[in-house]
Motif scaffolding. Sequence first.
Motif, PDB file in Angstrom:
ATOM      1  N   VAL A  54      15.354 -10.631 -34.051  1.00  0.00           N
ATOM      2  CA  VAL A  54      15.390 -11.999 -34.610  1.00  0.00           C
ATOM      3  C   VAL A  54      14.272 -12.832 -34.697  1.00  0.00           C
ATOM      4  O   VAL A  54      13.775 -13.519 -35.560  1.00  0.00           O
ATOM      5  N   LEU A  55      13.315 -12.549 -33.713  1.00  0.00           N
ATOM      6  CA  LEU A  55      11.920 -13.002 -33.632  1.00  0.00           C
ATOM      7  C   LEU A  55      11.117 -12.744 -34.865  1.00  0.00           C
ATOM      8  O   LEU A  55      10.300 -13.501 -35.241  1.00  0.00           O
ATOM      9  N   ALA A  56      11.179 -11.548 -35.047  1.00  0.00           N
ATOM     10  CA  ALA A  56      10.475 -11.008 -36.235  1.00  0.00           C
ATOM     11  C   ALA A  56      10.835 -11.495 -37.515  1.00  0.00           C
ATOM     12  O   ALA A  56       9.796 -12.026 -38.300  1.00  0.00           O
ATOM     13  N   VAL A  57      11.930 -11.778 -37.746  1.00  0.00           N
ATOM     14  CA  VAL A  57      12.311 -12.626 -38.928  1.00  0.00           C
ATOM     15  C   VAL A  57      11.957 -13.910 -39.073  1.00  0.00           C
ATOM     16  O   VAL A  57      11.407 -14.616 -39.907  1.00  0.00           O
ATOM     17  N   LEU A  58      11.889 -14.641 -37.635  1.00  0.00           N
ATOM     18  CA  LEU A  58      11.412 -16.077 -37.711  1.00  0.00           C
ATOM     19  C   LEU A  58       9.926 -15.963 -38.065  1.00  0.00           C
ATOM     20  O   LEU A  58       9.289 -17.128 -38.578  1.00  0.00           O
ATOM     21  N   VAL A  59       9.280 -15.066 -37.542  1.00  0.00           N
ATOM     22  CA  VAL A  59       7.680 -15.000 -37.749  1.00  0.00           C
ATOM     23  C   VAL A  59       7.448 -14.717 -39.090  1.00  0.00           C
ATOM     24  O   VAL A  59       6.822 -15.357 -39.945  1.00  0.00           O
ATOM     25  N   LEU A  60       8.224 -13.729 -39.855  1.00  0.00           N
ATOM     26  CA  LEU A  60       8.105 -13.390 -41.384  1.00  0.00           C
ATOM     27  C   LEU A  60       8.124 -14.645 -42.388  1.00  0.00           C
ATOM     28  O   LEU A  60       7.663 -14.806 -43.263  1.00  0.00           O
ATOM     29  N   TYR A  61       9.463 -15.209 -41.943  1.00  0.00           N
ATOM     30  CA  TYR A  61       9.825 -16.490 -42.941  1.00  0.00           C
ATOM     31  C   TYR A  61       9.561 -17.817 -42.255  1.00  0.00           C
ATOM     32  O   TYR A  61      10.377 -18.561 -42.545  1.00  0.00           O
ATOM     33  N   ARG A  62       8.665 -17.888 -41.342  1.00  0.00           N
ATOM     34  CA  ARG A  62       8.300 -19.074 -40.621  1.00  0.00           C
ATOM     35  C   ARG A  62       8.290 -20.231 -41.738  1.00  0.00           C
ATOM     36  O   ARG A  62       8.677 -21.379 -41.375  1.00  0.00           O
ATOM     37  N   ARG A  63       7.252 -20.177 -42.826  1.00  0.00           N
ATOM     38  CA  ARG A  63       7.177 -21.217 -43.817  1.00  0.00           C
ATOM     39  C   ARG A  63       8.648 -21.604 -44.273  1.00  0.00           C
ATOM     40  O   ARG A  63       8.931 -22.720 -44.689  1.00  0.00           O
ATOM     41  N   ARG A  64       9.401 -20.599 -44.843  1.00  0.00           N
ATOM     42  CA  ARG A  64      10.794 -20.947 -45.324  1.00  0.00           C
ATOM     43  C   ARG A  64      11.733 -21.788 -44.383  1.00  0.00           C
ATOM     44  O   ARG A  64      12.258 -22.551 -44.664  1.00  0.00           O
ATOM     45  N   PHE A  65      11.470 -21.221 -43.023  1.00  0.00           N
ATOM     46  CA  PHE A  65      12.458 -22.088 -42.019  1.00  0.00           C
ATOM     47  C   PHE A  65      11.902 -23.536 -41.715  1.00  0.00           C
ATOM     48  O   PHE A  65      12.599 -24.526 -41.726  1.00  0.00           O
ATOM     49  N   LEU A  66      10.515 -23.781 -41.877  1.00  0.00           N
ATOM     50  CA  LEU A  66      10.066 -25.059 -41.829  1.00  0.00           C
ATOM     51  C   LEU A  66      10.617 -25.781 -42.903  1.00  0.00           C
ATOM     52  O   LEU A  66      11.024 -27.036 -43.113  1.00  0.00           O
ATOM     53  N   SER A  67      10.600 -25.369 -44.265  1.00  0.00           N
ATOM     54  CA  SER A  67      10.977 -26.030 -45.589  1.00  0.00           C
ATOM     55  C   SER A  67      12.527 -26.306 -45.512  1.00  0.00           C
ATOM     56  O   SER A  67      12.925 -27.138 -46.193  1.00  0.00           O
ATOM     57  N   LEU A  68      13.442 -25.565 -44.551  1.00  0.00           N
ATOM     58  CA  LEU A  68      14.762 -25.928 -44.643  1.00  0.00           C
ATOM     59  C   LEU A  68      15.005 -27.271 -43.974  1.00  0.00           C
ATOM     60  O   LEU A  68      15.969 -27.882 -44.186  1.00  0.00           O
ATOM     61  N   LEU A  69      14.085 -27.719 -43.384  1.00  0.00           N
ATOM     62  CA  LEU A  69      13.953 -28.928 -42.855  1.00  0.00           C
ATOM     63  C   LEU A  69      14.158 -29.999 -43.862  1.00  0.00           C
ATOM     64  O   LEU A  69      14.416 -31.542 -43.509  1.00  0.00           O
ATOM     65  N   ASN A  70      13.693 -29.771 -45.050  1.00  0.00           N
ATOM     66  CA  ASN A  70      13.853 -30.665 -46.278  1.00  0.00           C
ATOM     67  C   ASN A  70      15.335 -30.610 -46.732  1.00  0.00           C
ATOM     68  O   ASN A  70      15.591 -30.209 -47.588  1.00  0.00           O
TER      69      ASN A  70
END
Length: 262
Positions: A54-70
Amino acid sequence: MSDIWIGIIMGIVEGLTEFLPVSSSGHMILTAHLLDFTGERAKTFEIVVQLGAVLAVLVLYRRRFLSLLNFNLAKSKGLNALHVVMAMFPTFVAAVLFYSPIKTYLFGPMTVVWALVAGGILMIVAEKANRRITAETLDDLTYRQAFGIGCFQILSLWPGFSRSGSTISGGMLLGASKTAAAEFTFIVSVPIMFGASGYDLYKSWEYLDWADWPLFLTGLVASFLVAMLAVVTFINLLKRISFTWFAVYRFLLAAVFFFVIL
Protein backbone atom coordinates in the motif's frame (compact mmCIF):
# COMPACT_ATOMS: atom_id res chain seq x y z
CA MET A 1 14.18 -21.82 6.73
CA SER A 2 15.11 -18.65 8.68
CA ASP A 3 12.61 -15.89 9.41
CA ILE A 4 14.55 -13.44 7.24
CA TRP A 5 14.24 -15.63 4.15
CA ILE A 6 10.56 -16.27 4.84
CA GLY A 7 10.05 -12.51 5.15
CA ILE A 8 11.86 -11.85 1.87
CA ILE A 9 10.02 -14.55 -0.09
CA MET A 10 6.57 -13.70 1.27
CA GLY A 11 7.24 -9.98 0.83
CA ILE A 12 8.21 -10.49 -2.80
CA VAL A 13 5.09 -12.55 -3.45
CA GLU A 14 2.87 -9.91 -1.81
CA GLY A 15 4.54 -7.06 -3.69
CA LEU A 16 4.26 -8.84 -7.03
CA THR A 17 0.63 -9.91 -6.71
CA GLU A 18 -1.22 -7.36 -4.55
CA PHE A 19 -2.07 -5.03 -7.43
CA LEU A 20 -2.10 -7.55 -10.27
CA PRO A 21 -5.42 -9.23 -11.16
CA VAL A 22 -4.12 -12.64 -10.10
CA SER A 23 -5.20 -12.83 -6.43
CA SER A 24 -2.57 -11.95 -3.86
CA SER A 25 -4.43 -13.95 -1.20
CA GLY A 26 -4.27 -17.09 -3.34
CA HIS A 27 -0.54 -16.66 -3.88
CA MET A 28 0.11 -15.91 -0.22
CA ILE A 29 -1.84 -18.99 0.93
CA LEU A 30 -0.01 -21.22 -1.55
CA THR A 31 3.42 -19.79 -0.71
CA ALA A 32 2.82 -20.04 3.04
CA HIS A 33 1.75 -23.66 2.58
CA LEU A 34 4.93 -24.48 0.65
CA LEU A 35 7.07 -22.73 3.30
CA ASP A 36 5.12 -24.36 6.14
CA PHE A 37 4.48 -20.86 7.49
CA THR A 38 1.09 -21.04 9.20
CA GLY A 39 -0.74 -20.09 12.39
CA GLU A 40 -1.62 -16.75 13.97
CA ARG A 41 1.94 -15.48 13.55
CA ALA A 42 1.67 -16.01 9.79
CA LYS A 43 -1.73 -14.31 9.62
CA THR A 44 -0.39 -11.28 11.47
CA PHE A 45 2.63 -11.18 9.16
CA GLU A 46 0.35 -11.09 6.11
CA ILE A 47 -1.42 -8.04 7.52
CA VAL A 48 1.85 -6.19 8.13
CA VAL A 49 3.41 -7.08 4.80
CA GLN A 50 0.31 -5.86 2.95
CA LEU A 51 1.00 -2.36 4.26
CA GLY A 52 4.29 -2.35 2.37
CA ALA A 53 2.46 -2.76 -0.94
CA VAL A 54 0.00 0.00 0.00
CA LEU A 55 2.83 2.39 0.84
CA ALA A 56 4.34 1.73 -2.60
CA VAL A 57 1.16 3.02 -4.31
CA LEU A 58 1.03 5.98 -1.94
CA VAL A 59 4.56 6.94 -2.97
CA LEU A 60 4.06 6.34 -6.71
CA TYR A 61 0.81 8.33 -6.84
CA ARG A 62 1.63 10.91 -4.17
CA ARG A 63 0.83 13.87 -6.43
CA ARG A 64 -2.50 12.36 -7.40
CA PHE A 65 -3.39 11.80 -3.74
CA LEU A 66 -2.57 15.42 -2.96
CA SER A 67 -4.79 16.53 -5.85
CA LEU A 68 -7.71 14.58 -4.38
CA LEU A 69 -7.87 17.20 -1.66
CA ASN A 70 -9.27 19.55 -4.31
CA PHE A 71 -12.83 18.50 -3.55
CA ASN A 72 -15.25 20.22 -5.92
CA LEU A 73 -18.65 18.75 -6.80
CA ALA A 74 -19.11 21.28 -9.58
CA LYS A 75 -16.11 20.02 -11.55
CA SER A 76 -17.20 18.33 -14.75
CA LYS A 77 -13.83 16.63 -15.15
CA GLY A 78 -10.93 15.63 -12.99
CA LEU A 79 -10.60 12.93 -10.37
CA ASN A 80 -11.37 14.13 -6.85
CA ALA A 81 -12.08 12.72 -3.40
CA LEU A 82 -15.77 12.10 -4.13
CA HIS A 83 -14.84 9.57 -6.84
CA VAL A 84 -12.85 7.62 -4.25
CA VAL A 85 -15.57 7.87 -1.59
CA MET A 86 -18.22 6.64 -4.03
CA ALA A 87 -16.04 3.69 -5.03
CA MET A 88 -15.36 2.78 -1.41
CA PHE A 89 -18.95 3.06 -0.19
CA PRO A 90 -20.46 -0.16 -1.66
CA THR A 91 -17.61 -2.34 -0.38
CA PHE A 92 -17.71 -0.71 3.04
CA VAL A 93 -21.44 -1.37 3.38
CA ALA A 94 -21.10 -4.97 2.14
CA ALA A 95 -18.18 -5.65 4.47
CA VAL A 96 -20.09 -4.33 7.50
CA LEU A 97 -23.27 -6.26 6.65
CA PHE A 98 -21.67 -9.54 5.63
CA TYR A 99 -18.39 -9.64 7.60
CA SER A 100 -19.40 -12.68 9.64
CA PRO A 101 -20.70 -14.91 6.80
CA ILE A 102 -17.72 -13.94 4.62
CA LYS A 103 -15.27 -15.01 7.34
CA THR A 104 -17.29 -18.16 8.01
CA TYR A 105 -18.00 -19.43 4.51
CA LEU A 106 -15.56 -17.84 2.05
CA PHE A 107 -12.20 -18.33 3.76
CA GLY A 108 -11.23 -21.81 2.62
CA PRO A 109 -9.05 -23.46 -0.02
CA MET A 110 -11.93 -24.61 -2.21
CA THR A 111 -13.63 -21.22 -2.18
CA VAL A 112 -10.33 -19.63 -3.27
CA VAL A 113 -10.14 -22.03 -6.23
CA TRP A 114 -13.67 -21.11 -7.33
CA ALA A 115 -12.89 -17.41 -6.87
CA LEU A 116 -9.81 -17.71 -9.09
CA VAL A 117 -11.91 -19.30 -11.84
CA ALA A 118 -14.87 -16.92 -11.48
CA GLY A 119 -12.58 -13.89 -11.50
CA GLY A 120 -10.82 -15.17 -14.61
CA ILE A 121 -14.15 -15.58 -16.41
CA LEU A 122 -15.15 -12.01 -15.49
CA MET A 123 -11.85 -10.71 -16.87
CA ILE A 124 -12.37 -12.52 -20.19
CA VAL A 125 -15.90 -11.13 -20.44
CA ALA A 126 -14.59 -7.61 -19.75
CA GLU A 127 -11.89 -7.98 -22.41
CA LYS A 128 -14.24 -9.36 -25.04
CA ALA A 129 -17.23 -7.10 -24.36
CA ASN A 130 -18.08 -4.72 -27.17
CA ARG A 131 -17.96 -1.41 -25.32
CA ARG A 132 -17.29 2.24 -26.06
CA ILE A 133 -14.49 3.79 -24.03
CA THR A 134 -15.71 7.00 -22.42
CA ALA A 135 -12.95 7.38 -19.84
CA GLU A 136 -9.51 7.14 -21.40
CA THR A 137 -7.74 8.59 -18.36
CA LEU A 138 -8.38 8.90 -14.63
CA ASP A 139 -9.67 12.45 -15.06
CA ASP A 140 -12.34 11.25 -17.49
CA LEU A 141 -14.05 8.99 -14.96
CA THR A 142 -17.56 10.04 -13.95
CA TYR A 143 -19.07 9.68 -10.49
CA ARG A 144 -21.43 7.04 -11.86
CA GLN A 145 -18.50 5.00 -13.18
CA ALA A 146 -16.69 5.36 -9.85
CA PHE A 147 -19.74 4.06 -7.97
CA GLY A 148 -20.16 1.22 -10.47
CA ILE A 149 -16.53 0.20 -10.06
CA GLY A 150 -17.11 0.24 -6.31
CA CYS A 151 -20.02 -2.18 -6.76
CA PHE A 152 -17.75 -4.57 -8.68
CA GLN A 153 -15.19 -4.19 -5.89
CA ILE A 154 -17.59 -6.00 -3.55
CA LEU A 155 -16.50 -9.20 -5.31
CA SER A 156 -13.01 -8.71 -3.84
CA LEU A 157 -14.42 -9.58 -0.41
CA TRP A 158 -14.40 -13.15 -1.72
CA PRO A 159 -10.81 -14.34 -1.06
CA GLY A 160 -9.12 -15.27 -4.31
CA PHE A 161 -11.28 -13.07 -6.52
CA SER A 162 -8.77 -10.21 -6.50
CA ARG A 163 -9.53 -6.54 -5.87
CA SER A 164 -7.74 -5.38 -9.00
CA GLY A 165 -9.29 -8.16 -11.09
CA SER A 166 -12.82 -7.24 -10.06
CA THR A 167 -12.45 -3.46 -10.25
CA ILE A 168 -10.45 -3.31 -13.49
CA SER A 169 -12.97 -5.66 -15.13
CA GLY A 170 -15.83 -3.58 -13.78
CA GLY A 171 -14.22 -0.38 -14.99
CA MET A 172 -13.73 -1.80 -18.47
CA LEU A 173 -17.36 -2.96 -18.64
CA LEU A 174 -18.45 0.54 -17.58
CA GLY A 175 -16.48 2.27 -20.33
CA ALA A 176 -13.09 2.97 -18.74
CA SER A 177 -9.85 2.11 -20.48
CA LYS A 178 -7.75 -0.64 -18.92
CA THR A 179 -5.17 1.91 -17.81
CA ALA A 180 -7.70 4.27 -16.23
CA ALA A 181 -9.47 1.38 -14.49
CA ALA A 182 -6.16 0.01 -13.17
CA GLU A 183 -4.90 3.34 -11.85
CA PHE A 184 -8.25 4.06 -10.20
CA THR A 185 -8.07 0.63 -8.59
CA PHE A 186 -4.64 1.42 -7.14
CA ILE A 187 -5.80 4.75 -5.72
CA VAL A 188 -9.01 3.39 -4.18
CA SER A 189 -7.12 0.45 -2.68
CA VAL A 190 -4.98 2.66 -0.45
CA PRO A 191 -7.64 3.93 2.00
CA ILE A 192 -9.46 0.59 1.91
CA MET A 193 -6.36 -1.47 2.61
CA PHE A 194 -5.07 0.95 5.26
CA GLY A 195 -8.41 0.72 7.02
CA ALA A 196 -8.75 -3.05 6.70
CA SER A 197 -5.14 -3.77 7.61
CA GLY A 198 -5.26 -1.33 10.52
CA TYR A 199 -8.39 -3.00 11.90
CA ASP A 200 -6.99 -6.51 11.42
CA LEU A 201 -3.71 -5.46 13.03
CA TYR A 202 -5.61 -4.08 16.01
CA LYS A 203 -7.50 -7.39 16.33
CA SER A 204 -4.22 -9.32 16.05
CA TRP A 205 -2.22 -7.13 18.43
CA GLU A 206 -1.89 -9.89 21.02
CA TYR A 207 0.04 -12.02 18.52
CA LEU A 208 2.71 -9.37 17.94
CA ASP A 209 6.05 -10.06 19.56
CA TRP A 210 9.27 -8.06 19.52
CA ALA A 211 11.12 -11.19 18.44
CA ASP A 212 9.11 -11.19 15.21
CA TRP A 213 9.99 -7.64 14.13
CA PRO A 214 12.95 -8.73 11.91
CA LEU A 215 10.52 -11.00 10.04
CA PHE A 216 7.83 -8.31 9.75
CA LEU A 217 10.23 -5.53 8.77
CA THR A 218 11.97 -7.66 6.14
CA GLY A 219 8.64 -8.61 4.60
CA LEU A 220 7.33 -5.05 4.64
CA VAL A 221 10.44 -3.63 2.94
CA ALA A 222 10.51 -6.41 0.32
CA SER A 223 6.81 -5.92 -0.38
CA PHE A 224 7.25 -2.14 -0.72
CA LEU A 225 10.16 -2.32 -3.16
CA VAL A 226 8.71 -5.09 -5.32
CA ALA A 227 5.23 -3.50 -5.41
CA MET A 228 6.67 -0.25 -6.77
CA LEU A 229 8.25 -2.15 -9.64
CA ALA A 230 5.19 -4.36 -10.16
CA VAL A 231 2.72 -1.45 -10.41
CA VAL A 232 4.76 0.42 -13.03
CA THR A 233 5.39 -2.78 -15.01
CA PHE A 234 1.72 -3.79 -14.87
CA ILE A 235 0.52 -0.44 -16.25
CA ASN A 236 2.96 -0.78 -19.15
CA LEU A 237 1.90 -4.39 -19.76
CA LEU A 238 -1.78 -3.43 -19.95
CA LYS A 239 -1.00 -1.20 -22.92
CA ARG A 240 0.54 -4.11 -24.81
CA ILE A 241 -1.19 -7.37 -23.93
CA SER A 242 -4.72 -8.71 -23.60
CA PHE A 243 -6.35 -8.90 -20.18
CA THR A 244 -7.22 -12.50 -21.08
CA TRP A 245 -3.65 -13.63 -20.41
CA PHE A 246 -4.08 -12.78 -16.74
CA ALA A 247 -7.28 -14.84 -16.72
CA VAL A 248 -5.43 -17.83 -18.19
CA TYR A 249 -2.81 -17.48 -15.45
CA ARG A 250 -5.58 -17.52 -12.85
CA PHE A 251 -6.95 -20.79 -14.28
CA LEU A 252 -3.48 -22.34 -14.08
CA LEU A 253 -3.06 -21.08 -10.51
CA ALA A 254 -6.44 -22.58 -9.59
CA ALA A 255 -5.25 -25.94 -10.92
CA VAL A 256 -2.00 -25.74 -8.91
CA PHE A 257 -3.97 -24.66 -5.85
CA PHE A 258 -6.34 -27.59 -6.25
CA PHE A 259 -3.61 -30.24 -6.51
CA VAL A 260 -1.19 -28.76 -3.94
CA ILE A 261 -3.51 -27.47 -1.21
CA LEU A 262 -6.62 -29.64 -1.51
